[in-house]
Design a protein around this motif. Structure first.
Motif, PDB file in Angstrom:
ATOM      1  N   TYR A  34      40.366  -9.723  54.997  1.00  0.00           N
ATOM      2  CA  TYR A  34      41.669 -10.386  55.128  1.00  0.00           C
ATOM      3  C   TYR A  34      41.719 -11.566  54.172  1.00  0.00           C
ATOM      4  N   GLU A  35      42.728 -11.537  53.303  1.00  0.00           N
ATOM      5  CA  GLU A  35      42.851 -12.575  52.259  1.00  0.00           C
ATOM      6  C   GLU A  35      44.205 -13.268  52.431  1.00  0.00           C
ATOM      7  N   MET A  36      44.212 -14.588  52.326  1.00  0.00           N
ATOM      8  CA  MET A  36      45.479 -15.308  52.583  1.00  0.00           C
ATOM      9  C   MET A  36      46.465 -15.228  51.418  1.00  0.00           C
ATOM     10  N   LEU A  53      34.742 -19.084  34.143  1.00  0.00           N
ATOM     11  CA  LEU A  53      33.507 -19.591  34.743  1.00  0.00           C
ATOM     12  C   LEU A  53      32.325 -19.206  33.870  1.00  0.00           C
ATOM     13  N   ALA A  54      31.232 -19.970  34.025  1.00  0.00           N
ATOM     14  CA  ALA A  54      29.979 -19.590  33.362  1.00  0.00           C
ATOM     15  C   ALA A  54      29.232 -18.631  34.286  1.00  0.00           C
ATOM     16  N   PHE A  55      28.966 -17.444  33.758  1.00  0.00           N
ATOM     17  CA  PHE A  55      28.315 -16.386  34.531  1.00  0.00           C
ATOM     18  C   PHE A  55      26.921 -16.187  33.935  1.00  0.00           C
ATOM     19  N   SER A 108      36.458 -14.477  32.948  1.00  0.00           N
ATOM     20  CA  SER A 108      37.700 -14.823  33.628  1.00  0.00           C
ATOM     21  C   SER A 108      37.551 -14.580  35.128  1.00  0.00           C
ATOM     22  N   ARG A 109      37.859 -15.602  35.915  1.00  0.00           N
ATOM     23  CA  ARG A 109      37.768 -15.466  37.375  1.00  0.00           C
ATOM     24  C   ARG A 109      38.674 -14.328  37.866  1.00  0.00           C
ATOM     25  N   GLY A 110      39.903 -14.278  37.329  1.00  0.00           N
ATOM     26  CA  GLY A 110      40.865 -13.282  37.788  1.00  0.00           C
ATOM     27  C   GLY A 110      40.420 -11.857  37.472  1.00  0.00           C
TER      28      GLY A 110
END
Ligand code: FAD
Length: 468
Positions: A34-36, A53-55, A108-110
């Protein structure tokens, strides 16, 4: 306990929750997430707090575990080092490691979140529901109360276990705290600095305006600007600045002219790349930075906190997501032990994991000071130069603290912290006492550094730092 018959409810489909859903789906559990927020694959929303982000290696362990290493790699831009921009506009690159094959990546986070959601949903036993906000969790009954964003209806879901991966503001962690049914320890420490995201857009032909394969840093003592590349030719820039101290701070940067004057003074070369600065500055929010530690993470065998919900950290080691991904790897290892019941699983997981997430929280604060100030100081530059030479010359025998934390994914963060800090102390002491000369014989230097490091570690052991 038959894995297939177990219903697992996950709160939050961010980076940790979607990876966890995928892994538990692969293991055969019935998983409901469940995601808001709305589904980020369908609605154009900013994926969360930072655009990229740095991965690095610890995160990669998790993508390997779920069979996504290659797909994730295709989203990555390698960053081989820090590109330091000094106050006079000079640049110099300081590699992350003396070993060419060790580097970090901008991702990219997305895109990463979308990939994990796609892969999780390929499993029939995984269902993801969006626009459903968790309001509270009854950890004794193992139920969660949700509100549907569209209909405004409230409903209760139950499961065999609930795992909350709902980030730094976790609703379940709040229920632990407010419930007062067991001894729940919780701390939240804010930095006096906040952050704001800005951007360097691509050139008209789509090229990058500055060097692509580095994490750019403009360290200025008490403030700092960084930039990470994106696949579309842009950079996401982050300003770290005090809310209320110093000549320029977030509270007094209130007009276009003042923002321009600040950048002209502190980061003139960055300003030249950012004609969109003023617009970004006033469009984008300023957000705080903090560290959250808490325990226990679980209530009996009913509920468990994971990812930022259990341990949010400041972003200066680039490890928050990596640590949250490593949580899933460590949890998976505990599941492999067939301990029989969830309470034993949760307890074992927390016992093995918490010391490491506490360590990376402390390391991230250390790196805040290193990045904004130390990278500019001669003794730290000499130490860095020496460590790079040692790593290059003795690739199997020496790793700096940064390498231990970032690239040595087979040791825990705590082990990396203790050894890394001891090495730092040994080298800085010997450099300032002139016991080693950076141009001297590297073999002799390695011997001295190792001896001094062991002596410091032995003192730490005697002082009890090594035990828990
Ligand atoms: P989140 O990513 O926060 O996901 C939580 C999810 O839960 C979200 O989708 C949210 O919408 C949802 N949610 C929240 N509340 C509810 C609710 N009540 N009900 C239902 N759903 C809910 N880490 C790195 O490894 N490298 C970096 O370079 C790096 N840079 C960073 C830069 C900045 C400025 C910041 C702030 C963080 C950075 N991090 C970095 C840390 C990283 O962002 C986090 O550690 C990571 O996102 C944690 O993942 P998570 O899934 O636990 O939490």
């Amino acid at each position: 306990m038959k894995e297939k018959q177990q219903n697992v409810l996950i709160i939050g489909a961010g980076l940790c929750g979607s990876l966890l859903a995928l892994r538990l789906g692969q293991r055969g559990y019935n998983v409901s997430v469940y995601e808001m927020r709305p589904d980020l694959r369908k609605v154009d929303i900013s994926a969360g707090r930072s655009i990229n982000l740095a991965f690095s290696n610890r995160g990669n362990k998790a993508t390997k575990l779920v069979g996504l290493e290659d797909k994730v790699k295709s989203l990555c831009i390698p960053m081989t080092g820090r590109m330091i921009h000094d106050a006079h506009g000079n640049t110099f690159q300081s590699n992350y490691s003396g070993r060419d094959y060790e580097y970090i990546n901008s991702i990219s986070r997305g895109e990463l979140n979308a990939l994990l959601l796609d892969e999780a949903e390929k499993h029939k036993n995984v269902n993801i529901y969006f626009n459903k906000k968790c309001k509270s969790v009854d950890f004794e009954k193992t139920t969660a109360l949700f509100k549907d964003h569209n209909t405004k209806d409230e409903f209760v879901e139950d499961a065999d276990i609930i795992i909350a991966t709902d980030g730094a503001g976790s609703a379940m962690r709040k229920s632990y705290y407010l419930g007062k049914k067991f001894l729940f320890s919780f701390s939240q420490d804010y930095l006096t600095h906040g952050y704001k995201e800005l951007s360097i857009l691509p050139k008209e032909n789509g090229d990058y305006k500055t060097y692509k394969n580095a994490l750019h840093i403009w360290p200025r003592g008490n403030l700092m600007l960084i930039a990470l590349p994106n696949l579309d030719g842009s950079f996401t820039v982050t300003l770290f600045l005090s809310y209320d101290e110093g000549k320029y701070n977030f509270n007094n940067l209130t007009t276009d002219n003042r923002v321009l004057e600040f950048f002209q003074e502190a980061f003139p070369d960055a300003l030249a790349l950012m004609p969109n600065l003023v617009n970004d500055f006033f469009e984008n929010p300023t957000a705080p930075l903090g560290t959250i530690k808490c325990s226990p993470w679980h209530y009996k065998g009913n509920t468990l906190l994971m990812g930022d919900a259990a341990h949010a950290i400041v972003p200066f080691y680039g490890q928050g997501m990596n640590a949250s991904f490593e949580d899933v790897v460590e949890f998976d290892k505990v599941l492999d032990q067939n301990l029989g019941d969830w309470e034993a699983i949760f307890k074992t997981y927390e016992n093995t994991r918490k010391k490491d997430t506490d360590a990376i929280a402390d390391l991230a604060i250390d790196n805040f000071h290193e990045m904004k100030g130390h990278v500019n100081q001669v003794i730290f530059q000499e130490k860095r130069k020496l460590e790079m030479a040692l790593e290059k010359e003795f690739p199997n025998d020496y790793s700096s603290k940064y390498s231990l934390v970032t690239f040595k994914e087979d040791i825990g963060y705590r082990e990396a912290m203790l050894r890394g800090r001891a090495q730092d102390k040994a080298i800085l002491n010997m450099l300032s006492d002139k016991k080693i000369d950076i141009n001297g014989n590297l073999k002799d230097i390695l011997y001295k550094v190792k001896q001094e490091t062991e002596a410091i570690l032995e003192d730490d052991r005697i002082a009890g730092l090594y035990q828990r």
